[in-house]
Design an enzyme around this catalytic site. Structure first.
Site, PDB file in Angstrom:
ATOM      1  N   LYS A 134      -0.760  -1.154  -4.583  1.00 27.35           N
ATOM      2  CA  LYS A 134      -1.833  -0.142  -4.626  1.00 27.35           C
ATOM      3  C   LYS A 134      -1.130   1.196  -4.702  1.00 27.35           C
ATOM      4  CE  LYS A 134      -5.653   1.135  -1.425  1.00 27.35           C
ATOM      5  NZ  LYS A 134      -5.431   2.558  -1.251  1.00 27.35           N
ATOM      6  N   TYR A 150       0.859  -1.190   0.000  1.00 26.60           N
ATOM      7  CA  TYR A 150       0.000   0.000   0.000  1.00 26.60           C
ATOM      8  C   TYR A 150       0.896   1.241   0.000  1.00 26.60           C
ATOM      9  CZ  TYR A 150      -3.946   2.903   1.723  1.00 26.60           C
ATOM     10  OH  TYR A 150      -4.926   3.844   1.896  1.00 26.60           O
TER      11      TYR A 150
END
Lengths: 297, 297
Positions: A159, A131
């Protein structure tokens, strides 16, 4: 797993705990809408503000309410030992995958960020999504760091934050990054206003805040892009500009918190202090936007 | 309370816990050296990486080992409810005062930062020091925000980041800030390389990292400034430039962690992962600096 629409619900809170009933409702709505996966305890799910016990409980509720839809659980924390414990809790709860942002207090070196992923990924029995969220972690991933981490065992997705607006530049950026990653690692976009750009540029997933409350709307946009209809995906995103504008000014979390209240899905307030709800004028602006977009139910 | 030298020790850690024996030794050394106060569980004390239970235990150990020297305990956390619980724990342990930085994950508005201090300060029965540390919290206090918070009950001090190097500009900055604060609120400097500048500019306190391991050295500098000998304070600080240089490159926490190892006061490693110890060349550079400064015992 990390493809299509991954919808990130709020974890509504009471003064000191989580609001279990509202959370269960929010997750069940996403499963019923047919999203590709559900991301519990992401930034929108307020993971950073909850205790280990609250997060374990939220993960169990989410697995039940997701009713078979793949569930990704956020395991970020400041200390590696805490992250490992959270990974264990998430896997015990039945999570299909985990999401890890390198939270910081002291600024981390690239070797320290890599070390975090190395320590955590080796103990996992489910896939991990990296992330990359500089707005909350203040970590700025270099391409070299992304590549090192992506080659670790169990790392299956990244991400990424918003891409450049210009379609050609966005596509070039995705291609540059992809060339550095193993074929097994997908790239997903976050920052909802950049979703159409990201999907049109070749991202395999949209990690969506708006999709956590308005899954049908987010699915329509995602499917248009997946079907190769870039113009339609862009038009659908442009239609949502009144929401994106509020996201950019107030943060998507506060806006979705207010929208959940307006839909009658949560109590008010539902954010963990020190976070406060939208100021009244923005609340009103949001109500007007939801009405004009037909998003009031 | 918030005057003179406030020395901030490390909280040495094992793989998953705190190293109680080493921590007790570090605090006791400071009390024996005659520092004006001890700041446990500050940024140097790694508060952000420890659990509530570990922090409560560390606070109890520190109160005992401080042996009557005023003890300030850091109570920062991401959620207000957690901060309130930590404040309660610190007071139960016998802390003389608390230190609160507005930790962030989601960026906070000024009203949210103010609300945090408002919620927490009203429940306190000991004084609070506002910890302005943009490097770790990413909160940028405006003067207006400082003034609003300083007028809350129980707020007794502000710990500010480094001032401009030029003495006249540093003095002007301290005077501007002081004019906005109640007379009861002191201003203290942090960022050790800026300590002499800060004390010479009229700051009443030095919140000192180096003082957490080398209290005699930090006391000499503090007393020179308190006696009005600005030139001597500056010269003493300039002498420590080899340390400040390492602080600026590697962060003061990693440097003090390595110094504590080199003095035989802690095991190696003693930092909570993902933080890692100094790379070997920096370790060597530090050893050389400590030897040349006569700081090897």
């Amino acid at each position: 797993m990390f493809r299509g629409l991954s919808a990130f619900p709020l974890t509504p809170t009471t003064e000191t705990d989580i609001d279990e009933a509202s959370f269960r409702t929010l997750v069940a709505r996403l499963a019923a809408a047919g999203v590709d996966s559900i991301g519990a305890l992401g930034s929108t799910g307020g993971y950073a503000y909850l205790s280990r016990e609250q997060r374990a409980r939220a993960a169990r509720i989410a697995v039940e309410a997701a009713d078979g839809v793949p569930l990704v659980v956020g395991i970020g924390a400041l200390r590696t030992a805490q992250v490992s414990a959270l990974a264990e809790d998430a896997q015990k709860a039945g999570a299909s995958a985990v999401l890890l942002a390198p939270m910081t207090y002291q600024a981390l070196t690239d070797d320290e960020v890599f070390g975090l992923y190395e320590d955590v990924s080796r103990e996992l029995s489910v896939p991990l999504c990296v992330y990359d969220n500089p707005g909350t972690t203040h970590v700025h991933f270099t391409d070299e760091l992304h590549a090192r981490i992506a080659h670790l065992p169990n790392v299956a997705a990244i991400k990424i934050p918003p891409l450049p607006d210009a379609p050609a530049r966005a596509k070039a950026r995705v291609e540059t990054l992809r060339a550095l990653l193993p074929d097994t690692v997908t790239i997903g976009i976050s920052g909802d206003w950049a979703a159409a750009t990201g999907l049109n540029a070749g991202c395999e997933a949209w990690y969506s805040v708006v999709g956590g409350l308005f899954p049908a709307t987010a699915l329509t946009l995602t499917r248009a892009a997946q079907d190769g209809d870039a113009a339609r995906a862009t038009a659908l995103s442009e239609r949502l500009e009144p929401l994106w504008e509020l996201f950019r000014v107030h943060g998507s979390l506060r806006v979705m918190s207010a929208a959940a209240e307006q839909l009658g899905l949560t109590d008010r307030p539902n954010l963990p202090r020190p976070l406060r709800e939208l100021p009244p004028p923005a609340h009103q602006k949001l109500a007007t936007a939801l009405t004009s977009l037909g998003l009031t139910a």
